[in-house]
Design a protein around this motif. Structure first.
Motif, short mmCIF file in Angstrom:
data_model
loop_
_atom_site.label_atom_id
_atom_site.label_comp_id
_atom_site.label_asym_id
_atom_site.label_seq_id
_atom_site.Cartn_x
_atom_site.Cartn_y
_atom_site.Cartn_z
N ARG A 87 -19.18 3.87 4.65
CA ARG A 87 -19.49 2.58 5.27
C ARG A 87 -18.59 1.50 4.65
N PRO A 88 -18.35 0.43 5.39
CA PRO A 88 -17.47 -0.63 4.89
C PRO A 88 -17.85 -1.12 3.49
N GLU A 89 -19.17 -1.25 3.24
CA GLU A 89 -19.60 -1.77 1.93
C GLU A 89 -19.22 -0.79 0.82
N ALA A 90 -19.31 0.49 1.12
CA ALA A 90 -18.97 1.50 0.10
C ALA A 90 -17.47 1.47 -0.18
N ILE A 91 -16.68 1.26 0.86
CA ILE A 91 -15.22 1.18 0.67
C ILE A 91 -14.87 -0.06 -0.14
N GLU A 92 -15.52 -1.17 0.20
CA GLU A 92 -15.25 -2.41 -0.54
C GLU A 92 -15.63 -2.25 -2.01
N ALA A 93 -16.77 -1.59 -2.27
CA ALA A 93 -17.20 -1.39 -3.65
C ALA A 93 -16.19 -0.50 -4.40
N ARG A 94 -15.64 0.47 -3.69
CA ARG A 94 -14.72 1.41 -4.34
C ARG A 94 -13.38 0.75 -4.67
N CYS A 95 -12.87 -0.07 -3.74
CA CYS A 95 -11.52 -0.63 -3.95
C CYS A 95 -11.56 -2.05 -4.52
N GLY A 96 -12.73 -2.70 -4.46
CA GLY A 96 -12.83 -4.03 -5.04
C GLY A 96 -12.13 -5.12 -4.25
N SER A 97 -11.92 -4.88 -2.96
CA SER A 97 -11.30 -5.91 -2.12
C SER A 97 -11.93 -5.87 -0.74
N ALA A 98 -12.04 -7.03 -0.12
CA ALA A 98 -12.57 -7.09 1.25
C ALA A 98 -11.48 -6.81 2.28
N ALA A 99 -10.24 -6.65 1.82
CA ALA A 99 -9.11 -6.50 2.75
C ALA A 99 -8.78 -5.04 3.02
N HIS A 100 -9.81 -4.18 3.01
CA HIS A 100 -9.56 -2.72 3.06
C HIS A 100 -9.36 -2.18 4.47
N GLN A 101 -9.69 -2.95 5.50
CA GLN A 101 -9.52 -2.51 6.89
C GLN A 101 -10.19 -1.17 7.17
N GLY A 102 -11.26 -0.87 6.44
CA GLY A 102 -12.02 0.35 6.72
C GLY A 102 -11.46 1.61 6.11
N ILE A 103 -10.53 1.49 5.18
CA ILE A 103 -9.95 2.72 4.61
C ILE A 103 -9.44 2.49 3.19
N CYS A 104 -9.66 3.50 2.34
CA CYS A 104 -9.05 3.49 1.01
C CYS A 104 -8.78 4.92 0.58
N ALA A 105 -7.95 5.09 -0.42
CA ALA A 105 -7.59 6.44 -0.86
C ALA A 105 -7.35 6.46 -2.36
N GLU A 106 -7.72 7.61 -2.97
CA GLU A 106 -7.38 7.82 -4.37
C GLU A 106 -6.01 8.47 -4.42
N VAL A 107 -5.11 7.84 -5.15
CA VAL A 107 -3.74 8.34 -5.22
C VAL A 107 -3.32 8.46 -6.69
N GLY A 108 -2.26 9.20 -6.95
CA GLY A 108 -1.74 9.31 -8.31
C GLY A 108 -1.15 7.99 -8.77
N PRO A 109 -0.77 7.89 -10.05
CA PRO A 109 -0.17 6.66 -10.57
C PRO A 109 1.14 6.36 -9.84
N TYR A 110 1.55 5.11 -9.82
CA TYR A 110 2.77 4.75 -9.10
C TYR A 110 3.97 5.41 -9.78
N PRO A 111 4.79 6.11 -9.02
CA PRO A 111 5.94 6.84 -9.60
C PRO A 111 7.14 5.92 -9.82
#
Lengths: 233, 233
Positions: free
Chosen positions: B44-68
Protein backbone atom coordinates in the motif's frame (compact mmCIF):
# COMPACT_ATOMS: atom_id res chain seq x y z
CA UNK A 1 -0.32 36.46 -0.31
CA UNK A 2 2.51 35.36 2.01
CA UNK A 3 5.85 34.99 0.25
CA UNK A 4 8.70 33.31 2.11
CA UNK A 5 12.44 32.95 1.85
CA UNK A 6 15.24 35.50 1.63
CA UNK A 7 15.30 36.05 -2.14
CA UNK A 8 11.52 36.27 -2.64
CA UNK A 9 11.12 38.87 0.14
CA UNK A 10 14.17 40.86 -0.92
CA UNK A 11 13.16 40.96 -4.60
CA UNK A 12 9.56 41.93 -3.74
CA UNK A 13 10.98 44.91 -1.81
CA UNK A 14 13.53 45.79 -4.52
CA UNK A 15 11.10 45.54 -7.43
CA UNK A 16 8.41 47.58 -5.67
CA UNK A 17 5.71 46.33 -8.02
CA UNK A 18 3.37 45.15 -5.27
CA UNK A 19 2.87 46.35 -1.72
CA UNK A 20 4.84 44.59 1.02
CA UNK A 21 2.57 45.21 3.98
CA UNK A 22 4.28 43.19 6.73
CA UNK A 23 7.57 41.37 7.21
CA UNK A 24 8.20 38.71 9.86
CA UNK A 25 11.72 37.48 10.52
CA UNK A 26 13.81 35.68 13.07
CA UNK A 27 16.32 37.88 14.86
CA UNK A 28 19.08 36.38 12.76
CA UNK A 29 17.34 36.90 9.40
CA UNK A 30 16.31 40.43 10.43
CA UNK A 31 19.99 41.39 10.57
CA UNK A 32 20.40 41.20 6.79
CA UNK A 33 21.61 44.59 5.45
CA UNK A 34 18.81 44.91 2.87
CA UNK A 35 16.25 44.93 5.73
CA UNK A 36 17.85 47.96 7.40
CA UNK A 37 15.10 50.40 6.44
CA UNK A 38 12.21 47.94 6.72
CA UNK A 39 9.89 47.48 9.70
CA UNK A 40 10.24 43.84 10.71
CA UNK A 41 8.23 41.92 13.31
CA UNK A 42 10.27 39.58 15.42
CA UNK A 43 9.07 35.98 14.99
CA UNK A 44 10.19 32.51 15.92
CA UNK A 45 10.88 29.97 13.14
CA UNK A 46 7.81 27.92 14.09
CA UNK A 47 5.57 30.98 13.84
CA UNK A 48 6.98 31.81 10.40
CA UNK A 49 6.50 28.23 9.24
CA UNK A 50 2.91 28.25 10.49
CA UNK A 51 2.25 31.53 8.69
CA UNK A 52 3.69 30.53 5.30
CA UNK A 53 3.01 26.79 5.42
CA UNK A 54 6.49 25.79 4.30
CA UNK A 55 9.67 24.75 6.07
CA UNK A 56 11.75 26.46 3.36
CA UNK A 57 11.25 29.97 4.76
CA UNK A 58 14.88 30.68 5.79
CA UNK A 59 13.63 32.67 8.77
CA UNK A 60 11.60 35.24 6.86
CA UNK A 61 8.21 35.77 5.26
CA UNK A 62 6.16 38.76 4.15
CA UNK A 63 2.60 39.70 3.40
CA UNK A 64 2.46 41.12 -0.11
CA UNK A 65 -0.23 42.20 -2.56
CA UNK A 66 -1.57 39.84 -5.24
CA UNK A 67 0.84 39.03 -8.06
CA UNK A 68 0.65 41.85 -10.67
CA UNK A 69 0.05 39.89 -13.85
CA UNK A 70 0.85 41.58 -17.16
CA UNK A 71 -1.38 41.45 -20.21
CA UNK A 72 -0.40 39.14 -23.06
CA UNK A 73 -0.93 41.97 -25.57
CA UNK A 74 1.56 44.09 -23.64
CA UNK A 75 4.23 41.40 -24.06
CA UNK A 76 3.53 41.15 -27.80
CA UNK A 77 3.73 44.93 -28.17
CA UNK A 78 7.42 45.00 -27.17
CA UNK A 79 10.03 45.39 -29.92
CA UNK A 80 11.32 41.94 -30.97
CA UNK A 81 10.02 40.29 -27.83
CA UNK A 82 11.42 37.05 -26.42
CA UNK A 83 8.53 35.26 -24.74
CA UNK A 84 8.47 31.91 -22.94
CA UNK A 85 5.11 30.10 -23.08
CA UNK A 86 4.48 27.14 -20.76
CA UNK A 87 1.90 24.53 -21.82
CA UNK A 88 0.21 23.12 -18.69
CA UNK A 89 3.26 22.95 -16.43
CA UNK A 90 1.86 22.11 -13.01
CA UNK A 91 5.04 21.70 -10.95
CA UNK A 92 5.79 25.00 -9.16
CA UNK A 93 9.45 24.01 -8.94
CA UNK A 94 9.76 23.85 -12.74
CA UNK A 95 7.67 26.96 -13.37
CA UNK A 96 9.73 28.94 -10.84
CA UNK A 97 13.05 27.65 -12.19
CA UNK A 98 12.06 28.56 -15.76
CA UNK A 99 10.96 32.04 -14.67
CA UNK A 100 14.36 32.54 -13.02
CA UNK A 101 16.20 31.56 -16.20
CA UNK A 102 13.84 33.67 -18.34
CA UNK A 103 14.63 36.68 -16.18
CA UNK A 104 18.36 35.95 -16.48
CA UNK A 105 18.30 35.97 -20.28
CA UNK A 106 16.34 39.24 -20.26
CA UNK A 107 13.15 37.70 -21.66
CA UNK A 108 10.23 40.07 -22.26
CA UNK A 109 7.96 37.80 -20.28
CA UNK A 110 6.36 34.44 -19.60
CA UNK A 111 2.90 33.25 -20.61
CA UNK A 112 0.92 30.70 -18.58
CA UNK A 113 -2.48 29.20 -19.43
CA UNK A 114 -5.20 29.94 -16.88
CA UNK A 115 -6.14 26.30 -16.47
CA UNK A 116 -4.08 23.20 -15.57
CA UNK A 117 -1.02 25.32 -14.95
CA UNK A 118 0.74 26.52 -11.84
CA UNK A 119 0.07 30.21 -11.27
CA UNK A 120 2.47 32.53 -9.45
CA UNK A 121 2.09 31.00 -6.00
CA UNK A 122 4.47 31.52 -3.07
CA UNK A 123 6.17 28.22 -4.04
CA UNK A 124 6.77 29.58 -7.55
CA UNK A 125 8.15 32.82 -6.07
CA UNK A 126 10.54 30.76 -3.94
CA UNK A 127 11.63 28.47 -6.78
CA UNK A 128 12.30 31.53 -8.95
CA UNK A 129 14.51 33.09 -6.23
CA UNK A 130 12.27 36.14 -6.47
CA UNK A 131 12.82 36.61 -10.22
CA UNK A 132 9.03 36.72 -10.79
CA UNK A 133 8.98 40.12 -9.06
CA UNK A 134 10.94 41.62 -11.97
CA UNK A 135 9.55 39.50 -14.79
CA UNK A 136 6.32 40.16 -16.68
CA UNK A 137 4.03 37.14 -16.50
CA UNK A 138 0.71 36.96 -18.34
CA UNK A 139 -2.09 34.42 -18.09
CA UNK A 140 -4.07 33.47 -21.21
CA UNK A 141 -7.30 31.51 -21.61
CA UNK A 142 -6.00 29.45 -24.51
CA UNK A 143 -2.36 28.95 -25.39
CA UNK A 144 -2.92 27.97 -29.05
CA UNK A 145 -4.95 31.16 -29.55
CA UNK A 146 -2.12 33.17 -27.96
CA UNK A 147 0.36 31.64 -30.40
CA UNK A 148 -1.96 32.70 -33.25
CA UNK A 149 -1.92 36.26 -31.88
CA UNK A 150 1.87 36.10 -31.54
CA UNK A 151 2.27 35.02 -35.16
CA UNK A 152 -0.02 37.82 -36.33
CA UNK A 153 2.16 40.21 -34.29
CA UNK A 154 5.20 39.01 -36.25
CA UNK A 155 6.67 36.49 -33.80
CA UNK A 156 8.14 33.15 -34.79
CA UNK A 157 6.95 30.34 -32.49
CA UNK A 158 9.43 27.57 -31.61
CA UNK A 159 8.05 24.52 -29.82
CA UNK A 160 10.42 22.31 -27.83
CA UNK A 161 9.79 18.70 -28.80
CA UNK A 162 11.55 15.37 -28.61
CA UNK A 163 10.37 13.89 -31.89
CA UNK A 164 9.83 15.14 -35.42
CA UNK A 165 11.84 18.21 -34.58
CA UNK A 166 14.71 20.13 -36.14
CA UNK A 167 18.09 20.73 -34.44
CA UNK A 168 17.77 23.64 -32.02
CA UNK A 169 21.12 25.09 -33.08
CA UNK A 170 20.18 25.48 -36.75
CA UNK A 171 17.59 28.17 -36.11
CA UNK A 172 17.73 31.88 -36.55
CA UNK A 173 15.92 33.17 -33.42
CA UNK A 174 15.84 36.71 -34.88
CA UNK A 175 13.00 39.19 -34.39
CA UNK A 176 10.07 38.32 -32.17
CA UNK A 177 10.43 34.84 -30.64
CA UNK A 178 8.09 32.67 -28.60
CA UNK A 179 9.61 29.51 -27.07
CA UNK A 180 6.91 27.01 -26.11
CA UNK A 181 7.67 24.31 -23.52
CA UNK A 182 5.44 21.39 -22.54
CA UNK A 183 5.10 19.45 -19.32
CA UNK A 184 7.56 16.66 -18.59
CA UNK A 185 6.40 13.31 -19.82
CA UNK A 186 3.49 14.81 -21.74
CA UNK A 187 5.24 17.30 -24.00
CA UNK A 188 3.27 19.83 -26.01
CA UNK A 189 -0.43 19.19 -26.59
CA UNK A 190 -1.22 18.46 -30.22
CA UNK A 191 -3.03 21.72 -30.94
CA UNK A 192 -0.27 23.73 -29.26
CA UNK A 193 2.45 21.91 -31.26
CA UNK A 194 0.46 22.51 -34.46
CA UNK A 195 0.33 26.22 -33.65
CA UNK A 196 4.13 26.49 -33.59
CA UNK A 197 6.07 27.53 -36.71
CA UNK A 198 8.77 24.94 -36.05
CA UNK A 199 9.55 22.25 -33.48
CA UNK A 200 13.11 22.17 -32.17
CA UNK A 201 14.99 19.52 -30.19
CA UNK A 202 18.15 19.30 -28.13
CA UNK A 203 20.42 16.37 -28.97
CA UNK A 204 20.08 13.47 -26.54
CA UNK A 205 23.33 11.50 -26.23
CA UNK A 206 22.47 9.38 -23.19
CA UNK A 207 20.36 6.35 -22.40
CA UNK A 208 17.63 8.00 -20.31
CA UNK A 209 16.55 10.12 -23.24
CA UNK A 210 14.82 13.02 -21.54
CA UNK A 211 15.79 16.23 -19.86
CA UNK A 212 14.08 18.02 -17.02
CA UNK A 213 11.97 20.78 -18.60
CA UNK A 214 13.78 23.52 -16.69
CA UNK A 215 17.15 22.18 -17.88
CA UNK A 216 15.84 22.12 -21.47
CA UNK A 217 14.59 25.69 -20.99
CA UNK A 218 18.04 26.83 -19.82
CA UNK A 219 19.86 25.21 -22.76
CA UNK A 220 17.37 26.60 -25.30
CA UNK A 221 17.08 30.10 -23.80
CA UNK A 222 20.84 30.59 -23.62
CA UNK A 223 21.21 29.44 -27.24
CA UNK A 224 18.51 31.94 -28.26
CA UNK A 225 20.12 34.75 -26.24
CA UNK A 226 23.55 34.02 -27.68
CA UNK A 227 22.24 34.12 -31.26
CA UNK A 228 20.56 37.42 -30.60
CA UNK A 229 23.65 38.92 -28.91
CA UNK A 230 25.90 37.70 -31.75
CA UNK A 231 23.63 39.43 -34.25
CA UNK A 232 23.78 42.72 -32.36
CA UNK A 233 27.57 42.80 -32.11
CA UNK B 1 19.70 1.26 -0.27
CA UNK B 2 16.01 1.87 -1.04
CA UNK B 3 15.43 3.80 -4.27
CA UNK B 4 11.94 5.14 -4.96
CA UNK B 5 9.94 6.47 -7.87
CA UNK B 6 9.21 5.08 -11.32
CA UNK B 7 12.27 6.30 -13.20
CA UNK B 8 14.84 5.40 -10.52
CA UNK B 9 13.53 1.83 -10.19
CA UNK B 10 13.15 1.35 -13.96
CA UNK B 11 16.64 2.65 -14.74
CA UNK B 12 18.25 0.54 -11.97
CA UNK B 13 16.66 -2.52 -13.62
CA UNK B 14 17.59 -1.43 -17.16
CA UNK B 15 21.18 -0.50 -16.34
CA UNK B 16 21.81 -3.72 -14.41
CA UNK B 17 24.87 -2.27 -12.71
CA UNK B 18 23.72 -3.05 -9.16
CA UNK B 19 21.51 -5.80 -7.82
CA UNK B 20 17.80 -5.02 -7.44
CA UNK B 21 16.88 -7.43 -4.66
CA UNK B 22 13.25 -6.53 -3.97
CA UNK B 23 10.57 -4.35 -5.55
CA UNK B 24 7.46 -3.11 -3.73
CA UNK B 25 4.66 -1.46 -5.68
CA UNK B 26 1.01 -0.56 -5.47
CA UNK B 27 -1.27 -2.63 -7.68
CA UNK B 28 -1.52 0.28 -10.07
CA UNK B 29 2.24 0.92 -10.34
CA UNK B 30 2.89 -2.82 -10.66
CA UNK B 31 0.94 -2.82 -13.93
CA UNK B 32 3.65 -0.85 -15.78
CA UNK B 33 4.87 -2.86 -18.80
CA UNK B 34 8.55 -2.67 -17.83
CA UNK B 35 7.74 -4.59 -14.61
CA UNK B 36 6.28 -7.55 -16.52
CA UNK B 37 9.20 -9.90 -15.86
CA UNK B 38 9.99 -8.61 -12.36
CA UNK B 39 8.82 -10.14 -9.08
CA UNK B 40 6.93 -7.37 -7.29
CA UNK B 41 5.52 -7.40 -3.74
CA UNK B 42 2.13 -5.82 -3.43
CA UNK B 43 2.22 -2.85 -1.06
CA UNK B 44 0.00 0.00 0.00
CA UNK B 45 1.17 3.59 -0.57
CA UNK B 46 1.63 4.16 3.18
CA UNK B 47 3.86 1.10 3.46
CA UNK B 48 5.99 2.28 0.53
CA UNK B 49 6.28 5.75 2.03
CA UNK B 50 7.31 4.26 5.39
CA UNK B 51 9.92 2.11 3.67
CA UNK B 52 11.54 4.83 1.55
CA UNK B 53 10.89 7.82 3.81
CA UNK B 54 9.58 10.05 1.04
CA UNK B 55 6.14 10.94 -0.25
CA UNK B 56 7.54 11.20 -3.80
CA UNK B 57 7.58 7.43 -4.37
CA UNK B 58 4.92 7.28 -7.13
CA UNK B 59 3.76 3.92 -5.78
CA UNK B 60 7.04 2.06 -6.13
CA UNK B 61 10.34 1.47 -4.36
CA UNK B 62 13.12 -1.10 -4.56
CA UNK B 63 15.96 -2.44 -2.48
CA UNK B 64 19.15 -2.12 -4.48
CA UNK B 65 22.87 -2.64 -3.85
CA UNK B 66 25.15 0.26 -2.88
CA UNK B 67 25.83 2.82 -5.61
CA UNK B 68 28.68 1.51 -7.80
CA UNK B 69 31.04 4.49 -7.80
CA UNK B 70 33.62 4.71 -10.57
CA UNK B 71 37.26 5.63 -10.03
CA UNK B 72 38.38 9.12 -10.97
CA UNK B 73 41.37 7.68 -12.88
CA UNK B 74 38.97 5.62 -14.98
CA UNK B 75 37.14 8.79 -16.06
CA UNK B 76 40.42 10.50 -16.95
CA UNK B 77 41.53 7.45 -18.97
CA UNK B 78 38.69 7.88 -21.47
CA UNK B 79 39.51 9.41 -24.87
CA UNK B 80 38.75 13.16 -24.80
CA UNK B 81 36.59 12.87 -21.70
CA UNK B 82 33.87 15.36 -20.78
CA UNK B 83 33.72 15.42 -16.98
CA UNK B 84 31.50 17.50 -14.68
CA UNK B 85 33.04 18.28 -11.27
CA UNK B 86 30.83 19.62 -8.49
CA UNK B 87 32.46 21.69 -5.73
CA UNK B 88 30.59 21.07 -2.45
CA UNK B 89 27.05 20.98 -3.84
CA UNK B 90 24.93 19.82 -0.92
CA UNK B 91 21.41 20.03 -2.38
CA UNK B 92 20.41 16.57 -3.69
CA UNK B 93 17.93 18.24 -6.04
CA UNK B 94 20.71 20.16 -7.80
CA UNK B 95 23.16 17.25 -7.82
CA UNK B 96 20.50 14.92 -9.28
CA UNK B 97 19.38 17.46 -11.89
CA UNK B 98 22.98 18.04 -13.01
CA UNK B 99 23.61 14.28 -13.24
CA UNK B 100 20.52 13.95 -15.46
CA UNK B 101 21.76 16.69 -17.79
CA UNK B 102 25.30 15.25 -17.78
CA UNK B 103 23.89 11.88 -18.85
CA UNK B 104 21.85 13.58 -21.60
CA UNK B 105 24.90 15.25 -23.14
CA UNK B 106 26.79 11.94 -23.04
CA UNK B 107 29.31 13.09 -20.43
CA UNK B 108 32.01 10.61 -19.44
CA UNK B 109 31.16 11.10 -15.79
CA UNK B 110 30.68 13.30 -12.75
CA UNK B 111 33.12 13.91 -9.91
CA UNK B 112 31.99 14.70 -6.35
CA UNK B 113 34.19 15.53 -3.35
CA UNK B 114 33.89 13.07 -0.46
CA UNK B 115 33.19 15.78 2.07
CA UNK B 116 30.55 18.55 2.21
CA UNK B 117 28.87 17.21 -0.89
CA UNK B 118 25.72 15.23 -1.53
CA UNK B 119 26.58 11.64 -2.39
CA UNK B 120 24.37 9.43 -4.57
CA UNK B 121 21.49 9.10 -2.12
CA UNK B 122 17.97 7.93 -3.01
CA UNK B 123 16.95 11.62 -3.28
CA UNK B 124 19.73 12.18 -5.83
CA UNK B 125 18.58 9.07 -7.76
CA UNK B 126 15.04 10.47 -7.83
CA UNK B 127 16.10 13.99 -8.86
CA UNK B 128 18.21 12.49 -11.66
CA UNK B 129 15.20 10.49 -12.97
CA UNK B 130 17.41 7.40 -12.66
CA UNK B 131 20.18 8.83 -14.88
CA UNK B 132 22.79 8.06 -12.18
CA UNK B 133 22.29 4.34 -12.94
CA UNK B 134 23.87 4.85 -16.38
CA UNK B 135 26.35 7.59 -15.51
CA UNK B 136 29.82 7.06 -14.06
CA UNK B 137 30.22 9.01 -10.82
CA UNK B 138 33.49 9.17 -8.89
CA UNK B 139 34.23 10.55 -5.43
CA UNK B 140 37.55 12.26 -4.76
CA UNK B 141 39.20 13.32 -1.52
CA UNK B 142 40.25 16.71 -2.82
CA UNK B 143 38.77 18.43 -5.84
CA UNK B 144 41.74 20.76 -6.49
CA UNK B 145 44.05 17.74 -6.52
CA UNK B 146 41.72 16.01 -8.98
CA UNK B 147 41.89 19.05 -11.28
CA UNK B 148 45.69 18.81 -11.13
CA UNK B 149 45.47 15.17 -12.18
CA UNK B 150 43.04 16.08 -14.95
CA UNK B 151 45.40 18.74 -16.31
CA UNK B 152 48.31 16.29 -16.25
CA UNK B 153 46.07 13.86 -18.18
CA UNK B 154 45.63 16.52 -20.86
CA UNK B 155 42.23 17.96 -19.87
CA UNK B 156 41.35 21.62 -19.95
CA UNK B 157 39.50 22.72 -16.79
CA UNK B 158 36.73 25.33 -17.14
CA UNK B 159 35.33 26.79 -13.92
CA UNK B 160 31.88 28.40 -13.97
CA UNK B 161 32.11 31.78 -12.27
CA UNK B 162 30.15 34.99 -12.09
CA UNK B 163 33.03 37.43 -11.86
CA UNK B 164 36.43 37.80 -13.47
CA UNK B 165 35.40 35.29 -16.09
CA UNK B 166 35.50 35.07 -19.88
CA UNK B 167 32.41 34.62 -22.09
CA UNK B 168 31.40 30.95 -22.13
CA UNK B 169 30.72 31.02 -25.88
CA UNK B 170 34.24 32.10 -26.82
CA UNK B 171 35.87 28.86 -25.74
CA UNK B 172 37.05 25.89 -27.70
CA UNK B 173 35.92 22.94 -25.53
CA UNK B 174 38.00 20.54 -27.65
CA UNK B 175 39.80 17.47 -26.31
CA UNK B 176 39.47 16.49 -22.68
CA UNK B 177 37.21 18.89 -20.77
CA UNK B 178 36.37 19.27 -17.09
CA UNK B 179 33.53 21.67 -16.24
CA UNK B 180 33.65 22.72 -12.58
CA UNK B 181 30.51 24.07 -10.89
CA UNK B 182 30.26 25.59 -7.42
CA UNK B 183 27.42 25.71 -4.93
CA UNK B 184 24.78 28.40 -5.33
CA UNK B 185 25.56 31.55 -3.43
CA UNK B 186 29.09 30.41 -2.60
CA UNK B 187 30.51 29.69 -6.05
CA UNK B 188 33.84 27.95 -6.46
CA UNK B 189 36.20 27.82 -3.51
CA UNK B 190 39.34 29.89 -4.07
CA UNK B 191 41.74 26.95 -4.40
CA UNK B 192 39.36 25.16 -6.78
CA UNK B 193 38.96 28.29 -8.94
CA UNK B 194 42.75 28.72 -8.98
CA UNK B 195 43.12 25.14 -10.20
CA UNK B 196 41.00 25.83 -13.31
CA UNK B 197 42.63 26.82 -16.60
CA UNK B 198 39.95 29.40 -17.30
CA UNK B 199 36.82 30.76 -15.64
CA UNK B 200 33.76 31.14 -17.86
CA UNK B 201 30.49 32.99 -17.33
CA UNK B 202 27.03 33.03 -18.85
CA UNK B 203 25.69 36.50 -19.69
CA UNK B 204 23.23 37.83 -17.10
CA UNK B 205 20.68 40.18 -18.65
CA UNK B 206 18.24 40.42 -15.75
CA UNK B 207 18.04 42.13 -12.39
CA UNK B 208 18.34 39.11 -10.11
CA UNK B 209 21.79 38.35 -11.42
CA UNK B 210 22.14 34.67 -10.65
CA UNK B 211 21.06 31.37 -12.15
CA UNK B 212 20.22 28.15 -10.43
CA UNK B 213 23.35 25.97 -10.64
CA UNK B 214 21.49 23.21 -12.50
CA UNK B 215 20.22 25.74 -15.06
CA UNK B 216 23.77 27.07 -15.50
CA UNK B 217 24.99 23.47 -15.91
CA UNK B 218 22.41 22.82 -18.65
CA UNK B 219 23.30 25.99 -20.60
CA UNK B 220 27.05 25.30 -20.33
CA UNK B 221 26.91 21.57 -21.05
CA UNK B 222 24.78 22.00 -24.16
CA UNK B 223 27.14 24.69 -25.43
CA UNK B 224 30.08 22.33 -24.86
CA UNK B 225 28.28 19.41 -26.54
CA UNK B 226 27.31 21.54 -29.53
CA UNK B 227 30.90 22.75 -30.04
CA UNK B 228 32.14 19.18 -29.91
CA UNK B 229 29.45 17.90 -32.31
CA UNK B 230 30.12 20.79 -34.73
CA UNK B 231 33.79 19.87 -34.76
CA UNK B 232 33.06 16.22 -35.58
CA UNK B 233 30.74 16.99 -38.48
Amino acid sequence: MIVYGRNPVREALRAGRRPVTHVWATRRAAGEPWLRDVAVSDARPEAIEARCGSAAHQGICAEVGPYPYAGAAELLAAADPLIVALDELEDPQNVGAICRTAESVGATGVVLPERRSAEVTPAVCKASAGAVEHLRIARVRNLADFLGDAKRAGCWCYGAAAEGAEPYDRQDYAGGVVLVLGAEGKGLRRRVAASCDVLVALPMMGRVGSLNVSAAAAALLYEILQRRLDRES
